[in-house]
Write an enzyme that holds these catalytic residues in place. Structure first.
Site, PDB file in Angstrom:
ATOM      1  N   GLY A 200       0.812  -1.224   0.000  1.00 33.21           N
ATOM      2  CA  GLY A 200       0.000   0.000   0.000  1.00 33.21           C
ATOM      3  C   GLY A 200       0.836   1.261   0.000  1.00 33.21           C
ATOM      4  O   GLY A 200       0.659   2.139  -0.840  1.00 33.21           O
TER       5      GLY A 200
ATOM      6  N   GLU B 213      -6.307   4.016   2.591  1.00 34.11           N
ATOM      7  CA  GLU B 213      -6.585   2.642   3.009  1.00 34.11           C
ATOM      8  C   GLU B 213      -7.556   2.688   4.179  1.00 34.11           C
ATOM      9  O   GLU B 213      -7.942   3.763   4.640  1.00 34.11           O
ATOM     10  CB  GLU B 213      -5.288   1.920   3.391  1.00 34.11           C
ATOM     11  CG  GLU B 213      -4.363   1.681   2.214  1.00 34.11           C
ATOM     12  CD  GLU B 213      -3.132   0.883   2.611  1.00 34.11           C
ATOM     13  OE1 GLU B 213      -3.232  -0.341   2.715  1.00 34.11           O
ATOM     14  OE2 GLU B 213      -2.086   1.497   2.827  1.00 34.11           O
TER      15      GLU B 213
ATOM     16  N   ARG C 126      -3.388  -1.739  14.382  1.00 37.38           N
ATOM     17  CA  ARG C 126      -2.602  -0.782  13.603  1.00 37.38           C
ATOM     18  C   ARG C 126      -3.427  -0.150  12.499  1.00 37.38           C
ATOM     19  O   ARG C 126      -4.136  -0.848  11.753  1.00 37.38           O
ATOM     20  CB  ARG C 126      -1.422  -1.506  12.964  1.00 37.38           C
ATOM     21  CG  ARG C 126      -0.649  -0.649  11.990  1.00 37.38           C
ATOM     22  CD  ARG C 126       0.394  -1.458  11.272  1.00 37.38           C
ATOM     23  NE  ARG C 126      -0.178  -2.462  10.408  1.00 37.38           N
ATOM     24  CZ  ARG C 126       0.141  -2.632   9.123  1.00 37.38           C
ATOM     25  NH1 ARG C 126       1.039  -1.839   8.566  1.00 37.38           N
ATOM     26  NH2 ARG C 126      -0.393  -3.583   8.409  1.00 37.38           N
TER      27      ARG C 126
ATOM     28  N   ARG D 131      -9.140  -2.493   9.696  1.00 35.17           N
ATOM     29  CA  ARG D 131      -8.947  -3.897   9.297  1.00 35.17           C
ATOM     30  C   ARG D 131      -9.616  -4.898  10.225  1.00 35.17           C
ATOM     31  O   ARG D 131     -10.126  -5.920   9.773  1.00 35.17           O
ATOM     32  CB  ARG D 131      -7.458  -4.213   9.283  1.00 35.17           C
ATOM     33  CG  ARG D 131      -6.817  -3.621   8.090  1.00 35.17           C
ATOM     34  CD  ARG D 131      -5.391  -3.994   7.988  1.00 35.17           C
ATOM     35  NE  ARG D 131      -4.906  -3.294   6.814  1.00 35.17           N
ATOM     36  CZ  ARG D 131      -3.648  -3.154   6.504  1.00 35.17           C
ATOM     37  NH1 ARG D 131      -2.712  -3.687   7.265  1.00 35.17           N
ATOM     38  NH2 ARG D 131      -3.310  -2.510   5.424  1.00 35.17           N
TER      39      ARG D 131
ATOM     40  N   HIS E  94      -5.010  -9.519   7.990  1.00 35.10           N
ATOM     41  CA  HIS E  94      -5.373  -8.707   6.829  1.00 35.10           C
ATOM     42  C   HIS E  94      -6.637  -9.291   6.229  1.00 35.10           C
ATOM     43  O   HIS E  94      -6.714 -10.505   6.002  1.00 35.10           O
ATOM     44  CB  HIS E  94      -4.246  -8.695   5.791  1.00 35.10           C
ATOM     45  CG  HIS E  94      -4.400  -7.571   4.821  1.00 35.10           C
ATOM     46  ND1 HIS E  94      -5.391  -7.546   3.866  1.00 35.10           N
ATOM     47  CD2 HIS E  94      -3.718  -6.409   4.683  1.00 35.10           C
ATOM     48  CE1 HIS E  94      -5.305  -6.424   3.179  1.00 35.10           C
ATOM     49  NE2 HIS E  94      -4.296  -5.714   3.656  1.00 35.10           N
TER      50      HIS E  94
ATOM     51  N   HIS F 125      -1.132 -11.193   9.644  1.00 34.97           N
ATOM     52  CA  HIS F 125      -0.449 -10.170   8.854  1.00 34.97           C
ATOM     53  C   HIS F 125       0.528  -9.321   9.650  1.00 34.97           C
ATOM     54  O   HIS F 125       1.661  -9.092   9.202  1.00 34.97           O
ATOM     55  CB  HIS F 125      -1.528  -9.273   8.246  1.00 34.97           C
ATOM     56  CG  HIS F 125      -1.016  -8.169   7.381  1.00 34.97           C
ATOM     57  ND1 HIS F 125      -0.240  -8.403   6.268  1.00 34.97           N
ATOM     58  CD2 HIS F 125      -1.162  -6.815   7.456  1.00 34.97           C
ATOM     59  CE1 HIS F 125       0.060  -7.238   5.682  1.00 34.97           C
ATOM     60  NE2 HIS F 125      -0.477  -6.269   6.403  1.00 34.97           N
TER      61      HIS F 125
HETATM   62  C1  FAD Z   1       2.439  -8.351   2.445  1.00 35.16           C
HETATM   63  C2  FAD Z   1       2.687  -7.180   3.346  1.00 35.16           C
HETATM   64  C3  FAD Z   1       2.235  -5.922   2.983  1.00 35.16           C
HETATM   65  C4  FAD Z   1       2.458  -4.830   3.825  1.00 35.16           C
HETATM   66  N1  FAD Z   1       2.074  -3.580   3.424  1.00 35.16           N
HETATM   67  C5  FAD Z   1       2.409  -2.508   4.187  1.00 35.16           C
HETATM   68  C6  FAD Z   1       2.151  -1.191   3.744  1.00 35.16           C
HETATM   69  O1  FAD Z   1       1.655  -0.983   2.653  1.00 35.16           O
HETATM   70  N2  FAD Z   1       2.498  -0.167   4.552  1.00 35.16           N
HETATM   71  C7  FAD Z   1       3.066  -0.343   5.779  1.00 35.16           C
HETATM   72  O2  FAD Z   1       3.355   0.640   6.473  1.00 35.16           O
HETATM   73  N3  FAD Z   1       3.339  -1.585   6.216  1.00 35.16           N
HETATM   74  C8  FAD Z   1       3.034  -2.665   5.454  1.00 35.16           C
HETATM   75  N4  FAD Z   1       3.323  -3.922   5.888  1.00 35.16           N
HETATM   76  C9  FAD Z   1       4.005  -4.077   7.181  1.00 35.16           C
HETATM   77  C10 FAD Z   1       5.460  -3.664   7.036  1.00 35.16           C
HETATM   78  O3  FAD Z   1       5.946  -4.083   5.781  1.00 35.16           O
HETATM   79  C11 FAD Z   1       6.306  -4.279   8.139  1.00 35.16           C
HETATM   80  O4  FAD Z   1       5.727  -4.058   9.391  1.00 35.16           O
HETATM   81  C12 FAD Z   1       7.692  -3.658   8.135  1.00 35.16           C
HETATM   82  O5  FAD Z   1       8.241  -3.675   6.853  1.00 35.16           O
HETATM   83  C13 FAD Z   1       8.590  -4.395   9.102  1.00 35.16           C
HETATM   84  O6  FAD Z   1       9.880  -3.875   8.964  1.00 35.16           O
HETATM   85  P1  FAD Z   1      11.010  -4.328   9.956  1.00 35.16           P
HETATM   86  O7  FAD Z   1      12.244  -3.612   9.556  1.00 35.16           O
HETATM   87  O8  FAD Z   1      10.529  -4.188  11.353  1.00 35.16           O
HETATM   88  O9  FAD Z   1      11.143  -5.901   9.711  1.00 35.16           O
HETATM   89  P2  FAD Z   1      11.402  -6.758   8.336  1.00 35.16           P
HETATM   90  O10 FAD Z   1      11.365  -5.882   7.137  1.00 35.16           O
HETATM   91  O11 FAD Z   1      10.486  -7.899   8.394  1.00 35.16           O
HETATM   92  O12 FAD Z   1      12.887  -7.243   8.530  1.00 35.16           O
HETATM   93  C14 FAD Z   1      13.206  -8.185   9.534  1.00 35.16           C
HETATM   94  C15 FAD Z   1      14.665  -8.558   9.362  1.00 35.16           C
HETATM   95  O13 FAD Z   1      15.080  -9.281  10.515  1.00 35.16           O
HETATM   96  C16 FAD Z   1      15.816 -10.424  10.100  1.00 35.16           C
HETATM   97  N5  FAD Z   1      15.771 -11.399  11.204  1.00 35.16           N
HETATM   98  C17 FAD Z   1      14.712 -11.905  11.857  1.00 35.16           C
HETATM   99  N6  FAD Z   1      15.109 -12.712  12.862  1.00 35.16           N
HETATM  100  C18 FAD Z   1      16.478 -12.695  12.843  1.00 35.16           C
HETATM  101  C19 FAD Z   1      17.497 -13.325  13.623  1.00 35.16           C
HETATM  102  N7  FAD Z   1      17.207 -14.141  14.664  1.00 35.16           N
HETATM  103  N8  FAD Z   1      18.791 -13.101  13.313  1.00 35.16           N
HETATM  104  C20 FAD Z   1      19.122 -12.312  12.260  1.00 35.16           C
HETATM  105  N9  FAD Z   1      18.197 -11.677  11.499  1.00 35.16           N
HETATM  106  C21 FAD Z   1      16.886 -11.873  11.791  1.00 35.16           C
HETATM  107  C22 FAD Z   1      15.129 -10.840   8.815  1.00 35.16           C
HETATM  108  O14 FAD Z   1      15.946 -11.697   8.058  1.00 35.16           O
HETATM  109  C23 FAD Z   1      14.947  -9.461   8.178  1.00 35.16           C
HETATM  110  O15 FAD Z   1      16.156  -9.049   7.571  1.00 35.16           O
HETATM  111  C24 FAD Z   1       3.114  -5.024   5.057  1.00 35.16           C
HETATM  112  C25 FAD Z   1       3.583  -6.283   5.418  1.00 35.16           C
HETATM  113  C26 FAD Z   1       3.387  -7.357   4.557  1.00 35.16           C
HETATM  114  C27 FAD Z   1       3.921  -8.696   4.962  1.00 35.16           C
END
Ligand code: FAD
Length: 507
Positions: free
Chosen positions: A46, A110, A362, A268, A220, A327
């Site tokens: 999104g 959204e 959220r 949602r 979702h 989700h």
């Molecule tokens: C299909 C989908 C659509 C979405 N659409 C939206 C949207 O439109 N807008 C929005 O705001 N949010 C959206 N979200 C939510 C959003 O994408 C996530 O909440 C956000 O990207 C999470 O970012 P992050 O950096 O916290 O984690 P992530 O991007 O999930 O990164 C996690 C990282 O941690 C690493 N990791 C995990 N455990 C370990 C470990 N033990 N040791 C080493 N590395 C580890 C993984 O390999 C990865 O590199 C969506 C999510 C999904 C799944």
């Protein structure tokens, strides 16, 4: 083999890469570690909610309404106020946000948003575009490595233990930022990549950090329904409804008519619950999304189009079969808005953290923005800590180490059976029994989710209890959990203002 760093960042999604880049630019020696496989960030469709000027207060009101009484208003205001700067920085790094013919940012809408304020890139490929830009901006990531434990001493964080191609290694460090994303990969079917298994929650509670709001797993409403599919299920972005698609049952009746004033664009939790109720009534496995009236669907939604076509569906001519899927985790490791946890030197940002922004549910597209804003601030808080870390004294707690090979542990089925869109006390008690005594991080995270869902004997936000269908005003606060020395979940009472936030106020 032991190495050392000023800061270890665990995770290479939007939160980890943002914190690492800002910290490295400040001269901090950073090591970034990431497991195999794609990040949750790369799947975001999104976009990013961003408000400027007077709209910040409207965005605040929309966020609080979605959060159903459990948001921390100060945290919400603080994080939303940082969104515009964070998005401008992303654009400056080279993110090609979609723009109108006059050059201004295209904004979509959204569920739960009262106006169009969501910027996007590549149509519905925002996450993939952002991931690429942040990965290129550096620093380098050590891929194929899993952090399996955090070490502490009397000053707080002292190091991490890593499993990787070189076997088990350690890195001495006074600061760790956990940015491990969500937990939907723990369910039998969900929208997250398989690596989203809540590792950061297990790492944090095992060194004494508190967690909260884990009962609020957002489902979702519109994952693409494919017969018998498990693992990662493609998403049909809420922005498809934002552009006019409608949810129908097999008889062609609206799913959300009369349910909420925003209809198909209700928050949602409300839409997912309405679908679950219709499926219960009809005995069917999915409902339908009618997107046929949207012009240029393949151009506006290339990712959704590709997923549909792979399943033999043409959104321009066919109804799209959809059903709710796990989700997003609204709760997580308790932090302030600069990522500080209860443990000196331990920081968390992104989906793994619970800042108080999301409350019980959220608001769509508030998570990428939270990841960026809190991660940038974490980098500053980490720099501040590195200047004085040897002055801190802290009492390390002797908590259980439950690291174990936890594949084939039955956790996905247990969570999907009992902690789905709707829950019952009996089902949760059954899950508790089935999880009891299981070793491993995934079982630990599942136990904490179940404990939180058991204790919340009401329906609020994305936590629906069939045996407690009403909201209980006496439960209008977040509840904290941790583990005892045997590794069992324990209740730690209501969440009070974060100690670091209190210290800032009194300073
Ligand atoms: C299909 C989908 C659509 C979405 N659409 C939206 C949207 O439109 N807008 C929005 O705001 N949010 C959206 N979200 C939510 C959003 O994408 C996530 O909440 C956000 O990207 C999470 O970012 P992050 O950096 O916290 O984690 P992530 O991007 O999930 O990164 C996690 C990282 O941690 C690493 N990791 C995990 N455990 C370990 C470990 N033990 N040791 C080493 N590395 C580890 C993984 O390999 C990865 O590199 C969506 C999510 C999904 C799944």
């Amino acid at each position: 083999m032991t190495a050392s760093a000023d800061l270890v960042v665990v995770g290479a999604g939007i939160a980890g890469l943002t914190a690492a880049r800002v910290a490295a630019a400040a001269g901090i020696r950073v090591v970034v570690i990431a497991k195999d496989g794609p990040t949750g960030t790369s799947y975001a469709q999104g976009g990013i909610a961003v408000s400027r000027g007077a709209d910040v207060e409207v965005h605040l009101a929309d966020t609080l309404a979605a959060g159903d009484g459990l948001c921390d208003v100060d945290a919400v205001r603080s994080i939303l106020a940082g969104a515009a700067e964070a998005v401008d920085e992303l654009a400056a790094l080279g993110t090609a946000f979609d723009r109108g013919s006059d050059g201004s940012l295209s904004m979509t809408r959204e569920g739960g948003h009262s106006i169009n304020r969501i910027v996007h890139a590549g149509g519905d490929a925002t996450g993939a575009v952002v991931q690429e830009v942040l990965s290129a901006a550096g620093p380098t990531v050590r891929h194929h490595c899993t952090v399996i434990d955090i070490r502490t001493d009397a000053h707080g964080v002292a190091g991490v233990v890593v499993a990787g191609p070189d076997g088990i290694t350690t890195i001495d460090t006074p600061a760790v930022l956990i940015a491990t994303g969500g937990i939907a990969g723990l369910y039998a079917a969900g929208t997250n990549p398989p690596g989203s298994t809540g590792d950061g929650i297990a790492l944090a509670v095992r060194v004494g950090a508190r967690v909260a709001d884990l009962e609020f797993v957002q489902f979702h409403p519109t994952a693409l329904w494919i017969e018998g599919a498990t693992g990662r299920i493609p998403l049909v972005s809420e922005a498809v409804r934002g552009e006019g698609a409608v949810l129908l049952d097999r008889a062609g009746h609206s799913i959300t008519a009369g349910v909420h004033p925003l209809g198909d664009l209700a928050p949602r939790d409300i839409v997912a619950r309405a679908i679950a109720e219709r499926l219960r009534q009809t005995g069917e496995s999915h409902v339908w999304l009618d997107a046929r009236a949207i012009d240029n669907f393949p151009d506006r939604f290339p990712t959704v189009t590709a997923s549909c076509r792979a399943a033999g569906i043409d959104p321009a001519h066919d109804l799209i079969p959809v059903a709710p899927a796990a989700h997003y985790l609204c709760g997580g490791v308790i932090t302030d808005t600069a990522g500080r946890t209860d443990v000196p030197g331990l920081f968390a940002a992104g989906e793994v953290a619970r800042t108080g922004l999301h409350g019980a549910n959220r608001l769509a597209s508030n998570s990428l923005l939270e990841g960026m804003v809190v991660a940038r601030r974490s980098a500053d808080a980490i720099r501040e800590r590195l200047g004085r870390w040897d002055l801190d004294r802290w009492e390390p707690r002797d908590l259980a180490r439950t690291v174990a090979d936890d594949t084939n542990d039955g956790v996905p089925q247990i969570l999907s059976d009992t902690a789905g869109v709707v829950r019952t006390g009996d089902g949760l008690d059954d899950a508790d029994r089935r999880l009891h005594g299981r070793a491993g991080d995934r079982a630990l995270v599942a136990q904490l989710v179940i404990r939180a869902a058991q204790r919340r004997t009401e329906t609020r936000g994305c936590h629906t209890r069939l045996d407690h269908p009403d909201t209980d005003p006496a439960l209008g606060h977040s509840l904290a959990y941790g583990i005892d020395p045997d590794g069992e979940p324990i209740d730690l009472g209501p969440v009070l203002p974060h100690p670091a936030a209190t210290a800032e106020v009194t300073r």
